[in-house]
Design a protein around this motif. Structure first.
Motif, PDB file in Angstrom:
ATOM      1  N   ARG A  11       0.850  -1.202   0.000  1.00 23.48           N
ATOM      2  CA  ARG A  11       0.000   0.000   0.000  1.00 23.48           C
ATOM      3  C   ARG A  11       0.881   1.247   0.000  1.00 23.48           C
ATOM      4  O   ARG A  11       0.650   2.202  -0.720  1.00 23.48           O
ATOM      5  CB  ARG A  11      -0.883  -0.002   1.254  1.00 23.48           C
ATOM      6  N   MET A  12       1.952   1.211   0.791  1.00 20.30           N
ATOM      7  CA  MET A  12       2.845   2.378   0.871  1.00 20.30           C
ATOM      8  C   MET A  12       3.549   2.614  -0.462  1.00 20.30           C
ATOM      9  O   MET A  12       3.652   3.732  -0.943  1.00 20.30           O
ATOM     10  CB  MET A  12       3.925   2.130   1.931  1.00 20.30           C
ATOM     11  N   ALA A  13       4.037   1.483  -1.069  1.00 19.82           N
ATOM     12  CA  ALA A  13       4.846   1.630  -2.302  1.00 19.82           C
ATOM     13  C   ALA A  13       3.951   1.794  -3.522  1.00 19.82           C
ATOM     14  O   ALA A  13       4.393   2.159  -4.599  1.00 19.82           O
ATOM     15  CB  ALA A  13       5.732   0.397  -2.464  1.00 19.82           C
ATOM     16  N   GLY A  14       2.665   1.453  -3.340  1.00 16.26           N
ATOM     17  CA  GLY A  14       1.751   1.520  -4.489  1.00 16.26           C
ATOM     18  C   GLY A  14       2.097   0.468  -5.528  1.00 16.26           C
ATOM     19  O   GLY A  14       1.816   0.612  -6.703  1.00 16.26           O
ATOM     20  N   ASN A  15       2.762  -0.601  -5.089  1.00 19.45           N
ATOM     21  CA  ASN A  15       3.002  -1.643  -6.111  1.00 19.45           C
ATOM     22  C   ASN A  15       2.397  -2.970  -5.667  1.00 19.45           C
ATOM     23  O   ASN A  15       1.797  -3.071  -4.602  1.00 19.45           O
ATOM     24  CB  ASN A  15       4.513  -1.781  -6.384  1.00 19.45           C
ATOM     25  N   SER A  16       2.571  -3.977  -6.504  1.00 19.49           N
ATOM     26  CA  SER A  16       1.890  -5.258  -6.239  1.00 19.49           C
ATOM     27  C   SER A  16       2.537  -5.948  -5.057  1.00 19.49           C
ATOM     28  O   SER A  16       3.703  -5.710  -4.721  1.00 19.49           O
ATOM     29  CB  SER A  16       2.036  -6.180  -7.453  1.00 19.49           C
ATOM     30  N   GLU A  17       1.735  -6.815  -4.422  1.00 19.82           N
ATOM     31  CA  GLU A  17       2.255  -7.550  -3.270  1.00 19.82           C
ATOM     32  C   GLU A  17       3.403  -8.455  -3.717  1.00 19.82           C
ATOM     33  O   GLU A  17       4.348  -8.673  -2.988  1.00 19.82           O
ATOM     34  CB  GLU A  17       1.132  -8.361  -2.615  1.00 19.82           C
ATOM     35  N   ALA A  18       3.329  -8.919  -4.946  1.00 16.21           N
ATOM     36  CA  ALA A  18       4.394  -9.821  -5.440  1.00 16.21           C
ATOM     37  C   ALA A  18       5.733  -9.095  -5.410  1.00 16.21           C
ATOM     38  O   ALA A  18       6.732  -9.626  -4.915  1.00 16.21           O
ATOM     39  CB  ALA A  18       4.055 -10.264  -6.855  1.00 16.21           C
ATOM     40  N   VAL A  19       5.742  -7.843  -5.850  1.00 18.06           N
ATOM     41  CA  VAL A  19       7.006  -7.074  -5.853  1.00 18.06           C
ATOM     42  C   VAL A  19       7.456  -6.851  -4.407  1.00 18.06           C
ATOM     43  O   VAL A  19       8.602  -7.023  -4.039  1.00 18.06           O
ATOM     44  CB  VAL A  19       6.802  -5.714  -6.556  1.00 18.06           C
ATOM     45  N   THR A  20       6.489  -6.538  -3.559  1.00 15.37           N
ATOM     46  CA  THR A  20       6.833  -6.176  -2.171  1.00 15.37           C
ATOM     47  C   THR A  20       7.441  -7.345  -1.420  1.00 15.37           C
ATOM     48  O   THR A  20       8.267  -7.176  -0.532  1.00 15.37           O
ATOM     49  CB  THR A  20       5.548  -5.729  -1.446  1.00 15.37           C
ATOM     50  N   ARG A  21       7.034  -8.543  -1.808  1.00 14.80           N
ATOM     51  CA  ARG A  21       7.500  -9.703  -1.027  1.00 14.80           C
ATOM     52  C   ARG A  21       9.022  -9.843  -1.091  1.00 14.80           C
ATOM     53  O   ARG A  21       9.632 -10.507  -0.265  1.00 14.80           O
ATOM     54  CB  ARG A  21       6.824 -10.979  -1.534  1.00 14.80           C
ATOM     55  N   ASN A  22       9.654  -9.148  -2.066  1.00 22.52           N
ATOM     56  CA  ASN A  22      11.113  -9.297  -2.210  1.00 22.52           C
ATOM     57  C   ASN A  22      11.866  -8.931  -0.939  1.00 22.52           C
ATOM     58  O   ASN A  22      12.932  -9.444  -0.688  1.00 22.52           O
ATOM     59  CB  ASN A  22      11.620  -8.392  -3.350  1.00 22.52           C
ATOM     60  N   GLN A  23      11.292  -8.019  -0.166  1.00 23.14           N
ATOM     61  CA  GLN A  23      12.052  -7.539   1.004  1.00 23.14           C
ATOM     62  C   GLN A  23      11.947  -8.498   2.186  1.00 23.14           C
ATOM     63  O   GLN A  23      12.593  -8.306   3.197  1.00 23.14           O
ATOM     64  CB  GLN A  23      11.557  -6.154   1.412  1.00 23.14           C
TER      65      GLN A  23
END
Ligand SMILES: NC(=O)c1ccc[n+]([C@@H]2O[C@H](COP(=O)([O-])OP(=O)(O)OC[C@H]3O[C@@H](n4cnc5c(N)ncnc54)[C@H](O)[C@@H]3O)[C@@H](O)[C@H]2O)c1
Ligand SMILES: O=C(O)C[C@H](O)C(=O)O
Ligand SMILES: [Mg+2]
Length: 632
Positions: free
Chosen positions: A357-369
């Motif tokens: 939500r913060m990055a405004g990108n997909s959860e798939a991308v966010t999971r990288n961290q």
């Protein structure tokens, strides 16, 4: 019946004191010894010296048939309170130097005896001394109580629905004496803290959780219900223990198990359709399954999945603030989570949602961290001369998409080959920490000591200026590391949080290593209270997100700078009132609030944030003796 004692909101500043409650006259339909034996109405206590101190004024003695059943002296509530605390402190003194288990169980017994005799005084001493007493009636001691259950409980508490009660639950539920129930905490005893399957002895957890509901959220103790679903146990030691009080059979599985839970949920929803049901300490497969099964049908939540997620997210956001970074920097944090169970996956799913939500990108991308570590079981075959040997080998390592028998619930967090910085499937915790240099190392494994010296030392190379170590497993011995080891091996500038309480660490030269308690006790009381007062039929992700954000924003900059990520437990009523208000306002925003008692949805919708906090506060029960008879 008992009336809610009114507590003025002004008294709920961040200091702890409450103004005097204004009790209403309360009729009681019992007489004589029945009143003395009812902890709800009893105003007498038995102190260690064995004689009764009694708070019944003369009018009540005459009118309630108590004259002659008590010593003649009437002492005040405050004198009884002081007498109990004196007994407690002398117990502390007399048991000094004895083993932890002996001391904590002795403390639990004296509190439980008071609980059995005089609920008003019990909850008052608990609320006023929450920092001392929560570790006794709640985590970590409650785990020891569950392990020693059969020899400890004198007075049964709560209700027990067993596999033998199939078909009877709709009538059984009416055996509970209270006409109104607001909060139910339910367990099947299958994963008690980090202690595993304790069968029927797990009832100690709902009892302890509901004590925290009364102490933190001011839920009226006459409207709480601890419940044990006894579907058997796979704990061989208990099955062979002649004192074991539960069903002596292996746990039910599959549809047979769900049929028991279904029947109970239908019975409880029929009798108390507005009661909030909190699922607690269920093993992972049923924790997720029952949450999906009931969350759209009943006002319920799973504390280990959802309560923990909110508390952990608040701590993760706090650790970003502790680095002096803006909250949006959360999306750049590298976080290692050890334990892909109900809690670990709950935390990951809420953290990924918040970051995307913060990055405004997909959860798939966010999971990288995020990097997840959990057990893997592999079948190896060895040939030995003419024979072929198959062996199951269990180890714990980095979860990647190459893993064969990956749990579907963990699959979204499995790393793709290109995302693991040269690490391999099954890389050890030490290899992952050395390579990733994570900002946060978070444990929800249930296994004590796995953040060992090597792992903690490797955290000195963290990419963060304030590496965060969250050893969230309970009870104390199951914590992934102690606070002392964390500060000693990972360095003095870490932030540290654990599920069970540790004392702050003296770092020398006047420096203090602050220890936080990252425990879902900071959220579940507010979630339950806010949902109850909103009149919502469901608890949504939005309501839970609001609770987490409220907790995350509660701490001041100077507190965060010191490494204090959570409020002191002494202010748990204040934070609970604010969390409850946040949950209620989220329910209003989602048009789910139907109101509670005389306050309808329109009034709720017109309340400002401050008015909502005050409304929540006004509805917090506070223990005072109420007159049992009308004066004239
Ligand atoms: N602090 C809190 O508020 C809070 C909240 C919920 C749970 N907990 C604690 O967290 C622990 C886990 O709870 P849960 O409900 O997730 O239990 P769970 O049994 O569902 O999950 C535990 C997971 O950890 C894994 N594991 C075990 N040893 C491991 C190791 N050495 N390395 C990596 N993974 C390992 C297991 O395979 C399992 O997947 C318990 O001790 C519980 O008391 C704390
Ligand atoms: O019970 C607690 O202290 C927190 C949590 O619910 C747990 O299961 O460990
Ligand atoms: Mg739990």
């Amino acid at each position: 019946m008992w009336r809610l004692a009114r507590v003025t909101a002004t008294s709920l500043s961040r200091s702890r004191r409450f103004s005097t409650a204004i009790p209403g006259p309360c009729m009681v339909h019992k007489r004589g010894a029945d009143i003395l034996h009812d902890p709800w109405f009893n105003k007498a206590i038995k102190v260690i010296r064995g004689y009764d101190d009694t708070g019944f004024p003369l009018t009540e003695r005459d009118r309630l048939g108590l004259r002659g059943l008590l010593p003649p002296r009437v002492i005040s509530f405050e004198q009884q309170y002081a007498r109990f605390m004196e007994s407690y402190r002398s117990l502390e003194k007399n048991t000094q130097g004895q083993p932890y288990g002996v001391v904590s169980l002795a403390k639990w017994r004296i509190l439980n005896r008071l609980h059995d005799r005089n609920e008003t005084l019990y909850y008052r001493v608990l609320i006023d001394n929450i920092k001392d007493f929560a570790p006794i009636i709640y985590t970590p001691t409650v785990g020891l109580v569950c392990q020693n259950y059969s020899g400890l409980f004198r007075r049964p508490r709560g209700m027990y629905f067993s596999a033998k009660d199939k078909g009877e639950m709709m009538s059984m539920i009416y055996n509970w004496p209270a006409h109104q129930v607001d909060m139910i905490v339910l367990t099947d005893g299958s994963r008690i803290l980090g202690l595993g399957d304790l069968g029927v002895q797990g009832i100690g957890i709902p009892i302890g959780k509901l004590d925290m509901y009364v102490a933190a959220a001011g839920i009226n103790p006459q409207r709480i219900l601890p419940v044990m679903l006894d579907v058997g146990t796979n704990n061989q030691e208990l099955l062979e223990d002649r004192l074991y009080l539960g069903l002596r059979q292996p746990r039910l599985e599959g549809e047979e198990y769900l049929a028991i839970v279904d029947e109970f949920m239908e019975a409880v929803h029929t009798r108390w359709p507005k009661a909030i049901v909190q699922f607690e300490d269920f093993q992972m497969k049923w924790a997720f399954e029952t949450l999906q099964r009931y969350r759209k049908r009943v006002c319920m939540f799973n504390d280990d999945i959802q309560g923990t997620a909110g508390v952990a997210l608040a701590g993760l956001l706090g650790s970003v603030r502790a680095q002096g970074r803006p909250l949006t920097d959360f999306v750049n944090q590298k976080i290692v989570v050890v334990g892909a169970g109900s809690a670990g996956l709950g935390v990951l799913s809420m953290a990924v949602q918040a970051a995307s939500r913060m990055a405004g990108n997909s959860e798939a991308v966010t999971r990288n961290q995020f990097f997840l570590i959990d057990k893997d079981v592999r079948l190896y075959t060895f040939s030995l001369s003419q024979t072929c040997i198959e062996a199951l080998y269990q180890f714990y390592g980095l979860v990647t998409k190459e893993r064969k028998n990956l749990d579907p619930a963990a699959a979204p967090f499995a790393k793709a080959p290109g995302e693991i910085m040269g690490l391999k499937e099954g890389a050890t915790l030490l290899e992952v920490v050395k390579k990733v240099k994570p900002h946060v190392l978070l444990g929800l494994s249930g296994v004590g000591g796995i953040f060992n010296e090597e792992v903690l030392k490797a955290m000195r190379e963290s990419a963060s200026t304030k590496p965060a170590i969250f050893a969230m497993s309970n009870p104390t011995l199951n914590a992934e590391c102690t606070a002392a080891d964390a500060f000693k091996h990972a360095g003095e500038n870490i932030v540290f949080a654990s599920g069970s309480p540790f004392e702050n660490i003296d770092l020398g030269n006047g420096k203090v290593g602050y220890v936080n308690q990252a425990n879902n006790m900071y959220l579940f009381p507010g979630i339950g209270l806010g949902a109850l007062l909103s009149g919502a039929h469901f608890i949504t992700d939005g309501m839970l997100q609001a609770a987490a954000e409220c907790l995350a924003s509660y701490m001041t900059e100077e507190e965060i700078e010191k490494g204090i990520l959570y409020p002191s437990i002494n202010s748990i009523r204040q934070i609970t009132a604010e969390v409850g208000a946040a949950v209620l306002r989220a329910a209003v925003a989602e048009e789910l609030a139907e109101g509670h008692g005389e306050v309808g949805p329109k009034e709720l919708a017109h309340m400002s944030k401050e008015e909502t906090v005050e409304y929540i506060t006004q509805n917090m029960w506070f223990p005072v003796y109420s007159p049992l008879v009308h004066e004239k």
